[in-house]
Structure formats: structure tokens, C-alpha cells
Design an enzyme around this catalytic site. Structure first.
Site, PDB file in Angstrom:
ATOM      1  N   SER A 156       2.797   1.045  -7.387  1.00 26.69           N
ATOM      2  CA  SER A 156       3.926   1.306  -8.274  1.00 26.69           C
ATOM      3  C   SER A 156       4.073   2.825  -8.333  1.00 26.69           C
ATOM      4  O   SER A 156       4.032   3.502  -7.309  1.00 26.69           O
ATOM      5  CB  SER A 156       3.648   0.673  -9.642  1.00 26.69           C
ATOM      6  N   LYS A 172       3.640 -13.100  -0.485  1.00 23.75           N
ATOM      7  CA  LYS A 172       3.859 -14.435   0.099  1.00 23.75           C
ATOM      8  C   LYS A 172       3.068 -14.599   1.393  1.00 23.75           C
ATOM      9  O   LYS A 172       2.604 -15.695   1.713  1.00 23.75           O
ATOM     10  CB  LYS A 172       5.355 -14.667   0.366  1.00 23.75           C
ATOM     11  N   LYS A 227      10.494   0.577  -9.014  1.00 24.38           N
ATOM     12  CA  LYS A 227       9.101   0.619  -9.484  1.00 24.38           C
ATOM     13  C   LYS A 227       8.967  -0.123 -10.821  1.00 24.38           C
ATOM     14  O   LYS A 227       7.945  -0.757 -11.077  1.00 24.38           O
ATOM     15  CB  LYS A 227       8.594   2.068  -9.575  1.00 24.38           C
ATOM     16  N   TYR A 271      15.387   4.340  -7.231  1.00 25.96           N
ATOM     17  CA  TYR A 271      13.950   4.319  -6.917  1.00 25.96           C
ATOM     18  C   TYR A 271      13.154   3.905  -8.156  1.00 25.96           C
ATOM     19  O   TYR A 271      12.275   3.029  -8.084  1.00 25.96           O
ATOM     20  CB  TYR A 271      13.494   5.703  -6.436  1.00 25.96           C
TER      21      TYR A 271
HETATM   22  N1  LIG Z   1       3.992  10.647  -3.061  1.00 24.04           N
HETATM   23  C1  LIG Z   1       4.232  10.427  -4.348  1.00 24.04           C
HETATM   24  O1  LIG Z   1       4.404  11.379  -5.122  1.00 24.04           O
HETATM   25  C2  LIG Z   1       4.286   9.011  -4.864  1.00 24.04           C
HETATM   26  C3  LIG Z   1       4.201   8.833  -6.256  1.00 24.04           C
HETATM   27  C4  LIG Z   1       4.247   7.546  -6.767  1.00 24.04           C
HETATM   28  C5  LIG Z   1       4.374   6.463  -5.915  1.00 24.04           C
HETATM   29  N2  LIG Z   1       4.468   6.658  -4.569  1.00 24.04           N
HETATM   30  C6  LIG Z   1       4.585   5.477  -3.708  1.00 24.04           C
HETATM   31  O2  LIG Z   1       3.559   5.523  -2.742  1.00 24.04           O
HETATM   32  C7  LIG Z   1       3.925   4.693  -1.631  1.00 24.04           C
HETATM   33  C8  LIG Z   1       3.601   5.424  -0.355  1.00 24.04           C
HETATM   34  O3  LIG Z   1       4.378   6.612  -0.264  1.00 24.04           O
HETATM   35  P1  LIG Z   1       3.762   8.015   0.198  1.00 24.04           P
HETATM   36  O4  LIG Z   1       3.863   8.941  -0.934  1.00 24.04           O
HETATM   37  O5  LIG Z   1       2.472   7.806   0.866  1.00 24.04           O
HETATM   38  O6  LIG Z   1       4.888   8.499   1.232  1.00 24.04           O
HETATM   39  P2  LIG Z   1       4.919   8.477   2.820  1.00 24.04           P
HETATM   40  O7  LIG Z   1       3.834   9.344   3.358  1.00 24.04           O
HETATM   41  O8  LIG Z   1       6.308   8.818   3.174  1.00 24.04           O
HETATM   42  O9  LIG Z   1       4.589   6.966   3.199  1.00 24.04           O
HETATM   43  C9  LIG Z   1       5.531   5.935   3.086  1.00 24.04           C
HETATM   44  C10 LIG Z   1       5.092   4.811   3.970  1.00 24.04           C
HETATM   45  O10 LIG Z   1       5.933   3.668   3.766  1.00 24.04           O
HETATM   46  C11 LIG Z   1       6.290   3.183   5.039  1.00 24.04           C
HETATM   47  N3  LIG Z   1       7.526   2.404   5.069  1.00 24.04           N
HETATM   48  C12 LIG Z   1       8.760   2.763   4.667  1.00 24.04           C
HETATM   49  N4  LIG Z   1       9.629   1.756   4.900  1.00 24.04           N
HETATM   50  C13 LIG Z   1       8.919   0.748   5.466  1.00 24.04           C
HETATM   51  C14 LIG Z   1       9.232  -0.563   5.936  1.00 24.04           C
HETATM   52  N5  LIG Z   1      10.468  -1.053   5.895  1.00 24.04           N
HETATM   53  N6  LIG Z   1       8.219  -1.332   6.444  1.00 24.04           N
HETATM   54  C15 LIG Z   1       6.957  -0.855   6.508  1.00 24.04           C
HETATM   55  N7  LIG Z   1       6.613   0.370   6.101  1.00 24.04           N
HETATM   56  C16 LIG Z   1       7.583   1.157   5.588  1.00 24.04           C
HETATM   57  C17 LIG Z   1       6.398   4.428   5.915  1.00 24.04           C
HETATM   58  O11 LIG Z   1       6.340   4.025   7.251  1.00 24.04           O
HETATM   59  P3  LIG Z   1       7.139   4.751   8.435  1.00 24.04           P
HETATM   60  O12 LIG Z   1       6.146   5.735   8.990  1.00 24.04           O
HETATM   61  O13 LIG Z   1       7.437   3.650   9.384  1.00 24.04           O
HETATM   62  O14 LIG Z   1       8.353   5.401   7.848  1.00 24.04           O
HETATM   63  C18 LIG Z   1       5.169   5.182   5.442  1.00 24.04           C
HETATM   64  O15 LIG Z   1       4.005   4.712   6.081  1.00 24.04           O
HETATM   65  C19 LIG Z   1       5.403   4.356  -1.819  1.00 24.04           C
HETATM   66  O16 LIG Z   1       5.508   3.029  -2.308  1.00 24.04           O
HETATM   67  C20 LIG Z   1       5.855   5.351  -2.883  1.00 24.04           C
HETATM   68  O17 LIG Z   1       6.926   4.851  -3.639  1.00 24.04           O
HETATM   69  C21 LIG Z   1       4.431   7.914  -4.015  1.00 24.04           C
END
Ligand SMILES: NC(=O)c1ccc[n+]([C@@H]2O[C@H](COP(=O)([O-])OP(=O)(O)OC[C@H]3O[C@@H](n4cnc5c(N)ncnc54)[C@H](OP(=O)(O)O)[C@@H]3O)[C@@H](O)[C@H]2O)c1
Length: 270
Positions: free
Chosen positions: A132, A114, A150, A146
């Protein structure tokens, strides 16, 4: 003029790696995060704007988008990436925890769209990439909330792309497998329930072990760069899915369930 990308969740993991790769490729980067004090040192670059943004707050997103457009002129690519994992059995999660999980992972994506859509629509040009997961395809034990977020994101993007098509705004889904980030530690919330205590202990161990041995987020950033530049009309891009998606697709369900349950049981024993 170089192209620009607006990223949510750029403080760590996939968001941070993507910010760095796009920056190094010559893009202008709006690296948004809840607390700008978490910005990486290279983000002082002229081609990087660090902006405070919480995806649970539409006003905060609108302000970050407005500032990005004021500085870079436009947003070519928006990367709705922020998210965290609420794990644990349904019986253990509180309603407040469920609300918060959907607020960040699903409503946060809708709010990001949006915020960026009006300018993209006016210019009839834009790309929105959403993180995702292979959890948007496959159900996994002990993370029903969770995984539902997704699956919801998959439906949201697959549907919304139709309304944006007349304005040349393209939508894409990034589906990472396990990636070594803060996701299994800092960004993992676990709900407790005494009946499932053993399974929860095993699930916690399994998720930490799996992600510790997983590929680095730089590998996913390369996929995001491809999504932004390949000019193709594809909706979904898998990123380092491991063997799981193929096994889920081609094994009989009975065998798939047995395999996952055995993995959980083995983790409980170690
Ligand atoms: N790692 C995996 O295995 C994996 C696999 C599939 C999908 N994903 C997806 O990848 C994405 C990124 O995750 P990641 O693996 O990179 O983990 P990560 O290193 O923990 O990063 C998560 C990020 O999301 C931010 N965040 C959380 N809540 C927020 C909010 N309310 N407003 C703004 N930012 C917020 C965190 O910011 P803060 O620093 O402020 O907490 C952090 O920058 C997520 O959507 C996750 O579901 C991850």
C-alpha cells in the site's frame, strides 16, 4: 527446504530490494517482472526464478504462479507489489488513464491474490503482503487517482483477510513513506491541464526532490522480511513514513492543509 516468496514488480525499487534481501537470507525467490530482460545479474542464482508477469493479465499471473509452484513446490509468501503513480488533477486525467491506474494498482492486487490463493488454501498455509503506501492513509495533492488506488487496496486487504482466516492465509499491508526508487520518474505518469499548470510543475518538482532525498528501498525490504517472519497477527506495517503520518494524525486538519499547501507553494517558487 527453504521457504519461497513470489514477488510482482521485482525489476526495480522495493520489489528488487526485497527479492535480494530474501535471496540473501536463504529464501527461494520468484522474481516476476513484465520483461525478464530487466532481471538483475544475481538473479541467475539457483534459488531465483525470473518469470514474465504482467499484473493486468490474470493468465500471465496464473502461469507465473504455476511455474513457481512447479519449481519450488509451493509459495509461502506472495508479495503483491507492482504499481505506478498516476498524478495530476482530476480534471486533467482521462478515463483511460484512470482505468489503467486501477488495473495495475488495485485489480493487479486482486488478480495476484486470486492466482496464489488456491494452493495456499489447499495447504492451509500462506502469507500475502501487499504494497500500500502512506498514501493509503493520507490524501495528497495532485495525485487523487494514485491515492484512491492505495485507499482501495487498504479496504480490499482489510476485508479479504476475513475470508482467508479459516484457511490460515494471512494478509498484511506494507505502508511505505517516500522511498528512493524509480517511482517519481520512470513510474510516474503526469496528466496535464492548463488551469493547474503551475501546481503541476510544483508537484513534479516536489515529488522528485522528496524521493531523491528519501531512504533507499533496502530499508523497506527489511520491513517486508520482518512481516514475513515475525509470526505476529498485525495487519499494517509502516516503513520509513517520515513525520507525515504522525503530523496528519495529530495536527488539526486546518494546520495540516496549510502546511501541505505552503510546501506546494514553496516548490512552485523554486
Ligand atoms: N517509492 C515510494 O516512495 C513508494 C511509496 C509508497 C508506496 N510505493 C509503492 O511501492 C510499489 C513499488 O514501487 P517502487 O517505489 O519500487 O517503484 P519502481 O521502482 O518504479 O517499481 C515499480 C515496479 O512495478 C512494476 N510494474 C508496473 N506496472 C506493472 C504491471 N502492469 N505488471 C507488472 N509489474 C508492473 C514495474 O515494472 P516495470 O519494470 O515492468 O515497469 C516495477 O518493477 C508500488 O506499488 C508503489 O505504489 C512506493
Amino acid at each position: 527446504m527453504s521457504k519461497s516468496i513470489f514477488i510482482t514488480g521485482a525489476s526495480s525499487g522495493i520489489g528488487l530490494a526485497t527479492a535480494k534481501l530474501f535471496h540473501d537470507a536463504g529464501w527461494q525467490v520468484a522474481a516476476t517482472m513484465r520483461d525478464p530482460k530487466d532481471a538483475a545479474s544475481w538473479m541467475t542464482s539457483d534459488r531465483c526464478e525470473v518469470l514474465a508477469c504482467d499484473v493486468t493479465d490474470q493468465g500471465s499471473l496464473d502461469a507465473a504462479v504455476k511455474e513457481t509452484i512447479a519449481v519450488f513446490g509451493k509459495i509461502d509468501v506472495a508479495f503483491a507489489n507492482a504499481g505506478y503513480g498516476l498524478n495530476g488533477p482530476i480534471e486533467g486525467v482521462s478515463e483511460e488513464q484512470i482505468h489503467r491506474q486501477f488495473d495495475v494498482n488495485v485489480y493487479g492486487v486482486a488478480r495476484t491474490i486470486k492466482a496464489v490463493a488456491p494452493d495456499m488454501r489447499a495447504r492451509e498455509d500462506g502469507l500475502i503482503i501487499t504494497t500500500s503506501s502512506i498514501g493509503g492513509i493520507i490524501g495528497m495533492p495532485l495525485s487523487p487517482m494514485y491515492i484512491s488506488t492505495k485507499h482501495a487496496v487498504e479496504g480490499l486487504i482489510e476485508s479479504a483477510r476475513f475470508e482467508f482466516a479459516p484457511f490460515n492465509i494471512k494478509l498484511r499491508l506494507l505502508q511505505p513513506g517516500g522511498i528512493k526508487t524509480d517511482f517519481s520518474r520512470r513510474s510516474a505518469e503526469w496528466a496535464d491541464h492548463p488551469v493547474y499548470a503551475e501546481a503541476i510543475t510544483a508537484g513534479k518538482k516536489m515529488s522528485v526532490d522528496l524521493l531523491d532525498a528519501a531512504p533507499a528501498p533496502a530499508k523497506v525490504a527489511e520491513v517486508v522480511l520482518k512481516m514475513a517472519t515475525d509470526g505476529k497477527g498485525r495487519l499494517r506495517y509502516l516503513a520509513k513514513p517520515g513525520p507525515y503520518v504522525a503530523m496528519y494524525k495529530y495536527l488539526p486538519d486546518r494546520l495540516w492543509r496549510w502546511m501541505i499547501q505552503m510546501a506546494l507553494r514553496n516548490a512552485a517558487k523554486t
